[in-house]
Design a protein around this motif. Structure first.
Motif, PDB file in Angstrom:
ATOM      1  N   ASP A  11     103.149  22.515 -23.655  1.00  0.00           N
ATOM      2  CA  ASP A  11     102.425  21.392 -23.004  1.00  0.00           C
ATOM      3  C   ASP A  11     101.117  21.352 -22.453  1.00  0.00           C
ATOM      4  O   ASP A  11      99.956  20.866 -22.789  1.00  0.00           O
ATOM      5  N   LYS A  12     100.497  22.681 -22.450  1.00  0.00           N
ATOM      6  CA  LYS A  12     100.162  23.541 -21.646  1.00  0.00           C
ATOM      7  C   LYS A  12      98.793  23.863 -22.228  1.00  0.00           C
ATOM      8  O   LYS A  12      97.340  23.212 -22.125  1.00  0.00           O
ATOM      9  N   TYR A  15      97.997  19.924 -23.426  1.00  0.00           N
ATOM     10  CA  TYR A  15      97.001  19.456 -22.333  1.00  0.00           C
ATOM     11  C   TYR A  15      95.118  19.877 -22.233  1.00  0.00           C
ATOM     12  O   TYR A  15      94.399  19.190 -22.119  1.00  0.00           O
ATOM     13  N   THR A  64      97.574  30.977 -19.127  1.00  0.00           N
ATOM     14  CA  THR A  64      97.924  30.078 -17.520  1.00  0.00           C
ATOM     15  C   THR A  64      97.577  28.907 -17.495  1.00  0.00           C
ATOM     16  O   THR A  64      96.703  27.922 -18.414  1.00  0.00           O
ATOM     17  N   ASN A  65      98.128  27.984 -16.669  1.00  0.00           N
ATOM     18  CA  ASN A  65      97.249  26.501 -16.983  1.00  0.00           C
ATOM     19  C   ASN A  65      96.111  26.438 -15.963  1.00  0.00           C
ATOM     20  O   ASN A  65      95.814  27.274 -15.192  1.00  0.00           O
ATOM     21  N   ASP A  67      92.921  24.379 -15.290  1.00  0.00           N
ATOM     22  CA  ASP A  67      92.204  22.752 -14.366  1.00  0.00           C
ATOM     23  C   ASP A  67      90.877  22.492 -15.054  1.00  0.00           C
ATOM     24  O   ASP A  67      90.048  23.161 -15.248  1.00  0.00           O
TER      25      ASP A  67
END
Length: 77
Positions: A11-12, A15, A64-65, A67
């Motif tokens: 998913d990351k 995204y 990492t996720n 922004d």
């Protein structure tokens, strides 16, 4: 500008890939987006944690996720 989005389909990764593509499309710059999903290619690039973002050959984000605001700043400059 060449941007490589590196990952295996989590998913990351999706995204990050989606945000990079949106930003590239909206940008006035010529941004080439390349998807890297091969283990061999990841190893050659020195990526150890996924997902990762490489901008013009420089590893900027790894494991990492992130922004979308940060991604936009990286692609702006």
């Amino acid at each position: 500008m060449t941007v490589k989005v590196v990952g295996r389909g989590c998913d990351k990764y999706f995204y990050m890939l989606g945000e990079v593509k949106k930003i590239a499309k909206a940008s006035k710059k010529d941004i080439q987006v390349i998807e890297i999903t091969s283990d061999t290619d990841m190893a050659k690039l020195g990526v150890r944690n996924l997902p990762a973002l490489i901008v013009d050959g420089k590893l900027c984000i790894e494991g990492t996720n992130i922004d979308k605001k940060v991604i936009k700043e990286m692609l702006a400059g």
